[in-house]
Design an enzyme around this catalytic site. Structure first.
Site, PDB file in Angstrom:
ATOM      1  N   ARG A  84       0.828  -1.203   0.000  1.00 61.57           N
ATOM      2  CA  ARG A  84       0.000   0.000   0.000  1.00 61.57           C
ATOM      3  C   ARG A  84       0.867   1.259   0.000  1.00 61.57           C
ATOM      4  O   ARG A  84       1.931   1.294   0.612  1.00 61.57           O
ATOM      5  CB  ARG A  84      -0.925  -0.002   1.227  1.00 61.57           C
ATOM      6  CG  ARG A  84      -1.927  -1.133   1.213  1.00 61.57           C
ATOM      7  CD  ARG A  84      -2.594  -1.301   2.574  1.00 61.57           C
ATOM      8  NE  ARG A  84      -3.613  -2.362   2.556  1.00 61.57           N
ATOM      9  CZ  ARG A  84      -3.357  -3.653   2.740  1.00 61.57           C
ATOM     10  NH1 ARG A  84      -2.114  -4.049   2.951  1.00 61.57           N
ATOM     11  NH2 ARG A  84      -4.329  -4.535   2.707  1.00 61.57           N
ATOM     12  N   ARG A 128       6.549  -5.955  12.719  1.00 68.23           N
ATOM     13  CA  ARG A 128       7.478  -6.446  11.697  1.00 68.23           C
ATOM     14  C   ARG A 128       6.894  -7.659  10.975  1.00 68.23           C
ATOM     15  O   ARG A 128       6.154  -8.449  11.556  1.00 68.23           O
ATOM     16  CB  ARG A 128       8.819  -6.821  12.325  1.00 68.23           C
ATOM     17  CG  ARG A 128       9.589  -5.639  12.872  1.00 68.23           C
ATOM     18  CD  ARG A 128      11.078  -5.922  12.947  1.00 68.23           C
ATOM     19  NE  ARG A 128      11.367  -7.205  13.595  1.00 68.23           N
ATOM     20  CZ  ARG A 128      12.528  -7.850  13.485  1.00 68.23           C
ATOM     21  NH1 ARG A 128      13.482  -7.363  12.726  1.00 68.23           N
ATOM     22  NH2 ARG A 128      12.723  -8.982  14.128  1.00 68.23           N
ATOM     23  N   ARG A 169      28.640  -3.875   8.567  1.00 68.09           N
ATOM     24  CA  ARG A 169      29.629  -4.870   8.146  1.00 68.09           C
ATOM     25  C   ARG A 169      29.486  -5.257   6.682  1.00 68.09           C
ATOM     26  O   ARG A 169      30.463  -5.586   6.018  1.00 68.09           O
ATOM     27  CB  ARG A 169      29.493  -6.129   9.018  1.00 68.09           C
ATOM     28  CG  ARG A 169      29.841  -5.919  10.487  1.00 68.09           C
ATOM     29  CD  ARG A 169      29.697  -7.215  11.267  1.00 68.09           C
ATOM     30  NE  ARG A 169      30.056  -7.061  12.669  1.00 68.09           N
ATOM     31  CZ  ARG A 169      30.007  -8.035  13.564  1.00 68.09           C
ATOM     32  NH1 ARG A 169      29.599  -9.250  13.188  1.00 68.09           N
ATOM     33  NH2 ARG A 169      30.338  -7.808  14.819  1.00 68.09           N
ATOM     34  N   HIS A 173       0.323  -8.334  -0.650  1.00 68.35           N
ATOM     35  CA  HIS A 173       0.380  -9.730  -1.072  1.00 68.35           C
ATOM     36  C   HIS A 173       1.470  -9.934  -2.111  1.00 68.35           C
ATOM     37  O   HIS A 173       2.049  -8.978  -2.610  1.00 68.35           O
ATOM     38  CB  HIS A 173      -0.961 -10.153  -1.677  1.00 68.35           C
ATOM     39  CG  HIS A 173      -1.315  -9.400  -2.937  1.00 68.35           C
ATOM     40  ND1 HIS A 173      -2.032  -8.233  -2.939  1.00 68.35           N
ATOM     41  CD2 HIS A 173      -1.039  -9.658  -4.255  1.00 68.35           C
ATOM     42  CE1 HIS A 173      -2.186  -7.796  -4.171  1.00 68.35           C
ATOM     43  NE2 HIS A 173      -1.588  -8.646  -4.996  1.00 68.35           N
ATOM     44  N   GLU A 216      -1.918 -14.405  -3.952  1.00 68.53           N
ATOM     45  CA  GLU A 216      -2.900 -14.488  -5.028  1.00 68.53           C
ATOM     46  C   GLU A 216      -2.476 -15.568  -6.020  1.00 68.53           C
ATOM     47  O   GLU A 216      -1.282 -15.765  -6.266  1.00 68.53           O
ATOM     48  CB  GLU A 216      -2.998 -13.163  -5.784  1.00 68.53           C
ATOM     49  CG  GLU A 216      -3.741 -12.075  -5.066  1.00 68.53           C
ATOM     50  CD  GLU A 216      -3.938 -10.847  -5.940  1.00 68.53           C
ATOM     51  OE1 GLU A 216      -4.664  -9.945  -5.503  1.00 68.53           O
ATOM     52  OE2 GLU A 216      -3.359 -10.797  -7.055  1.00 68.53           O
TER      53      GLU A 216
END
Length: 337
Positions: free
Chosen positions: A46, A129, A163, A281, A329
């Site tokens: 989105r 997350r 790193r 998705h 999907e």
């Protein structure tokens, strides 16, 4: 040389472990295993304002707007972007965008551009997350980063930070992370294939469960494993068979497993489709989804479907969920509005 040997041994150890521990989705869905038309078509998330996000990807990364998919009844549009490639037209004249690999669908809900408080969840902030990033692979990473900085693109991580000096992370207007890597490796003849939408990264709770799902249910192949013991996480790269080397191709899924999450009964990643929303998705396309979806339903009747094939308001479409609840999907390559 020693580093290469360790990497091969790590891969072999991981592969042996996964082969032994097939306990969640042990049976291969035969239609998925045998259908050569399967493609990881697109990733969708989105955005707040298409008048900002679409030009950002066009100007700074050279992507092209292939089509705008409009769903007025849902008050939502999808802006379909891709790096330059040949797009064949369907019989009805529409571009065959679902016959491609490596496309980005920017999902816009009408009115968010006027909502001062609206901010998509980029998937990288606690406690929400889940989705991690998209990744573009380029011919010359230092040159690409220098150009983007000169154009004012913000960075989450520059090549000089941390790193890992061979990657960078740019930020799009909504704060989504764009990993930047280079497909020309040291001691190889450099080539310029143009930028590639290499992969999409999702964090997963249980690596064994997710790997079995994507391999045995959806027919993907494990391409590479990268273990980072010091930081206690492992990266798994999956995709459908292709001739190109991993860094030079598109349509790859990266699963990130942080060690120990599988042992925490209360742990869960955010799938992007509950508040705060962000990631939407990914999509698998193929010649004919009907046999695949029927085979999946028969082989794994308890699998979670958000929409079974051709039974929802949008025809010739199915939506299932992976073990972490991420939406997938499934639709035909000939799909169009």
């Amino acid at each position: 040389m020693q580093g290469s040997i360790r990497a091969v041994r790590s891969f072999a150890r991981q592969f042996r472990t996964m082969s032994v521990e097939k306990i969640y989705y042990p049976r291969k869905v035969q239609t998925a295993a045998s259908d050569a038309s399967l493609t990881l078509n697109h990733t969708s998330f989105r955005i707040k304002d298409p008048k900002v996000s679409v030009p950002f990807y066009e100007k700074h990364f050279g992507m092209q707007l292939l089509q705008k998919l409009e769903f007025p009844e849902l008050q939502r549009d999808f802006y379909v972007l891709s790096f330059p490639k040949n797009v064949e037209s369907l019989e009805n004249g529409a571009p065959g965008i679902f016959n491609l690999s490596g496309t980005l669908h920017l999902a816009h809900s009408h009115g968010t551009e006027n909502d001062a408080g609206y901010r998509p969840n980029n998937g990288n902030e606690e406690p929400h997350r889940g989705f991690g990033h998209i990744c573009f692979s380029v011919a010359d990473l230092p040159k690409e980063c220098e150009r983007l900085e000169a154009e004012g693109v913000a960075f989450k991580k520059r090549m000089s930070d941390g790193r890992q000096k061979n990657i960078a992370f740019a930020l799009d207007p909504d704060g989504y992370w764009i990993e930047l890597i280079q497909y020309n490796l040291p001691d190889t003849e450099p080539v310029d294939l143009g930028p590639k939408f290499n992969h999409t990264m999702l964090r997963v709770k249980d690596a064994t469960k997710s790997l079995e799902f994507y391999q045995n249910v959806l027919g993907m192949t494990l391409l590479e494993v990268s273990e980072h013991a010091n930081a206690k996480f492992t990266l798994y790269f999956l995709g459908y068979p292709a001739a190109d080397e991993r860094l030079k191709r598109e349509g790859i899924l990266e699963l990130t497993h942080n060690w120990g999450t599988e042992d925490d009964a209360d742990f869960a990643y955010h799938n992007g489709n509950t508040e705060p929303e962000g990631y939407s998705h990914m999509c698998v396309s193929l010649s004919d989804p009907a046999p695949l979806c029927a085979d999946i339903e028969e082989t794994y009747p308890d699998l979670e479907w958000e929409m079974r094939y051709n039974r929802g308001s949008i025809k010739n479409l199915a939506v299932l969920r992976d073990p972490d609840g991420y939406r997938i999907e499934v639709l035909p390559k000939s799909w169009s509005l």
